[in-house]
Design a protein around this motif. Structure first.
Motif, PDB file in Angstrom:
ATOM      1  N   ARG A   5     -57.162  32.245 -23.987  1.00  0.00           N
ATOM      2  CA  ARG A   5     -56.223  31.216 -24.451  1.00  0.00           C
ATOM      3  C   ARG A   5     -56.989  29.982 -24.948  1.00  0.00           C
ATOM      4  O   ARG A   5     -56.636  29.380 -25.963  1.00  0.00           O
ATOM      5  N   PHE A   6     -58.014  29.644 -24.188  1.00  0.00           N
ATOM      6  CA  PHE A   6     -58.836  28.476 -24.560  1.00  0.00           C
ATOM      7  C   PHE A   6     -59.469  28.686 -25.945  1.00  0.00           C
ATOM      8  O   PHE A   6     -59.421  27.802 -26.800  1.00  0.00           O
ATOM      9  N   ALA A   7     -60.036  29.891 -26.171  1.00  0.00           N
ATOM     10  CA  ALA A   7     -60.706  30.173 -27.452  1.00  0.00           C
ATOM     11  C   ALA A   7     -59.714  30.093 -28.608  1.00  0.00           C
ATOM     12  O   ALA A   7     -59.994  29.464 -29.646  1.00  0.00           O
ATOM     13  N   VAL A   8     -58.532  30.695 -28.425  1.00  0.00           N
ATOM     14  CA  VAL A   8     -57.514  30.668 -29.483  1.00  0.00           C
ATOM     15  C   VAL A   8     -57.060  29.232 -29.731  1.00  0.00           C
ATOM     16  O   VAL A   8     -56.932  28.794 -30.887  1.00  0.00           O
ATOM     17  N   VAL A  41     -61.024  15.369 -23.473  1.00  0.00           N
ATOM     18  CA  VAL A  41     -60.597  14.587 -22.305  1.00  0.00           C
ATOM     19  C   VAL A  41     -59.609  15.399 -21.464  1.00  0.00           C
ATOM     20  O   VAL A  41     -59.679  15.384 -20.233  1.00  0.00           O
ATOM     21  N   PHE A  42     -58.731  16.137 -22.142  1.00  0.00           N
ATOM     22  CA  PHE A  42     -57.749  16.954 -21.411  1.00  0.00           C
ATOM     23  C   PHE A  42     -58.457  17.941 -20.476  1.00  0.00           C
ATOM     24  O   PHE A  42     -58.132  18.024 -19.288  1.00  0.00           O
ATOM     25  N   PHE A  43     -59.421  18.670 -21.014  1.00  0.00           N
ATOM     26  CA  PHE A  43     -60.102  19.674 -20.192  1.00  0.00           C
ATOM     27  C   PHE A  43     -60.988  19.018 -19.123  1.00  0.00           C
ATOM     28  O   PHE A  43     -61.151  19.558 -18.034  1.00  0.00           O
ATOM     29  N   SER A 151     -50.512  21.013 -24.496  1.00  0.00           N
ATOM     30  CA  SER A 151     -51.803  21.667 -24.217  1.00  0.00           C
ATOM     31  C   SER A 151     -51.767  22.332 -22.852  1.00  0.00           C
ATOM     32  O   SER A 151     -52.208  23.486 -22.699  1.00  0.00           O
ATOM     33  N   ALA A 152     -51.208  21.635 -21.873  1.00  0.00           N
ATOM     34  CA  ALA A 152     -51.121  22.184 -20.519  1.00  0.00           C
ATOM     35  C   ALA A 152     -50.192  23.393 -20.496  1.00  0.00           C
ATOM     36  O   ALA A 152     -50.453  24.379 -19.804  1.00  0.00           O
TER      37      ALA A 152
END
Lengths: 165, 280
Positions: A5-8, A41-43, A151-152
């Protein structure tokens, strides 16, 4: 952490940042928000420290891919994303104003370091670069916290709300 | 029968799982990778950028078209569009300048037949813009490359005026260094002046004329042309017009001339690369 999911997600945001962010350009200096900075910043805030290190460098690499020179943003995003992740262990960054401040400060510091590194690489110095960094960081900090919720949702992460006891 | 018990020392398991890596190591590896990217030659690292632009050229082009159409204001009630008007104006300026050069040549050579210098012998390779300038970076990536005959240094036209030169080429894509980029240095001439000068991008939306003495008379609105360059450009082509002219603060003996590009580079969706003496 769901890495697929992160990569996409990173790919989609990188393409949007490269192709469509011009719609949001403001002022005569063409200041645009940096969605990759917001993601950094989110991650850094919502992942554990090890994951935050990996995501910071990956987001920096994505920023380099659509930037002028390779390497500078990878290093600066990686460094300041990691610092923010460690800082988050000490200071809780959950309120929207704190998140905005974190985006702004990270944007200014990472942008300045990336610019200095690009000078080392022989990239030409452009005028008003600090103004652009400041404007872009400010714009991102205003939009950023509102970008955190989708994003979350996409990353299936829980965003604990700050509640007054 | 009694069993004899022996104590065997068994090493305590490390707290860390087998195969896991410490945070410090992860950080060090990624930092090293970043440093390698910084010190690696630009033509090597650019392959990542070209690959990204090639793989995602459809979404990038669609995104760019959407953002361009979103930014385009409602047209006024003109007979022709402003963009077409600008194109025709630039074309007219180029033809007029060429005509003036011809007249000058005819006068100089007093009747001797001269070769017609123009872009007739050149090939104009049309290319779509994949990505525009990002983060103040005055460069474009276009969907033509070495396999289409592109090479470094070739001039790139947008709306019949020069917008930059090819700075890097891969097999199917190329990077255009715009005239507004600080690393861009192009020999140019201002109409009415008998002197060649160099123009350099200011990193924003305009171009500065370098080292032009105040003994030359200039006025706002004068056209600026790129000079001929053997093998790359056989005729002068318009770059822009003088938008501002004042004494240089650093050196009062020089002009501080600002040139506005002849077309709106940010709104370009396609460009043409001038290939002189094409192979075919």
């Amino acid at each position: 952490m769901r890495w697929l999911r992160f990569a996409v997600f990173i790919l989609i945001v990188t393409v949007l940042q490269a192709g469509m962010v011009d719609i949001l350009a403001a002022t005569r200096w063409n200041v645009k928000p940096d969605f990759l900075l917001i993601l950094l910043v989110f991650f850094a805030i919502y992942c554990n420290t090890s994951e935050a290190i990996v995501t910071s460098f990956t987001v920096g690499f994505a920023a380099d891919i659509i930037g002028s020179a390779m390497g500078s943003q990878t290093l600066s995003f990686g460094l300041f994303g990691t610092l923010l992740a460690y800082l988050h262990r000490v200071i809780s960054i959950k309120k929207i104003p704190y998140q905005s401040a974190a985006i702004f400060m990270t944007g200014v510091l990472a942008g300045t370091l990336a610019y200095l590194l690009s000078l080392l690489k022989g990239q030409p110095a452009s005028s008003n670069v600090y103004g652009v960094i400041f404007g872009s960081s400010l714009y991102s900090s205003l939009l950023g916290p509102f970008f955190f919720l989708p994003s979350a949702w996409w990353m299936r992460m829980k965003t604990p709300r700050f509640r007054r006891k | 029968m009694t069993r004899k018990q022996t104590r065997i020392w068994v090493p305590r398991h490390n707290k860390r799982r087998a195969g896991s890596v410490s945070r410090r190591m992860v950080f060090t590896w990624f930092t090293l990778a970043g440093l390698i990217l910084v010190v690696a030659p630009q033509n090597l690292t650019n392959k990542f950028q070209f690959a990204f632009a090639r793989i995602f050229r459809w979404p990038l082009s669609i995104g760019r078209n959407i953002s361009l159409s979103a930014r385009t204001r409602q047209p006024l009630t003109d007979v022709v569009s402003r963009r077409e008007h600008g194109q025709l104006q630039n074309h007219l300026a180029n033809v007029t300048e060429e005509l003036l050069q011809k007249h000058r040549k005819v006068e100089e050579l007093s009747g001797l037949r001269d070769r017609l210098y123009a872009l007739e012998g050149a090939k104009l390779m049309l290319a779509d813009v994949i990505t525009g300038s990002i983060d103040g970076d005055n460069k474009l990536i276009i969907n033509r490359g070495e396999s289409d005959g592109l090479a470094m240094g070739q001039f790139v036209l947008g709306d019949n005026s020069i917008i930059g030169t090819i700075s890097e080429v891969s097999a199917r894509t190329a990077k255009v260094n715009l005239i507004t980029d600080p690393s861009s240095n192009i020999a140019a001439r201002i109409v009415g002046l008998d002197v060649e000068t160099v123009i350099q991008g200011d990193g924003k939306d305009s171009v500065k004329v370098q080292l032009l003495s105040i003994k030359h008379k200039l006025k706002v609105g004068d056209d600026v042309y790129a000079c001929k360059k053997p093998g790359l450009l056989d005729t002068a082509i318009k770059i822009g017009t003088v938008a501002g002219c004042k004494r240089d603060d650093g050196n009062p003996l020089l002009w501080d001339v600002t040139v506005k590009p002849a077309c709106d580079i940010k709104k370009l969706s396609e460009v043409a690369v001038v290939i002189m003496n094409p192979q075919q």
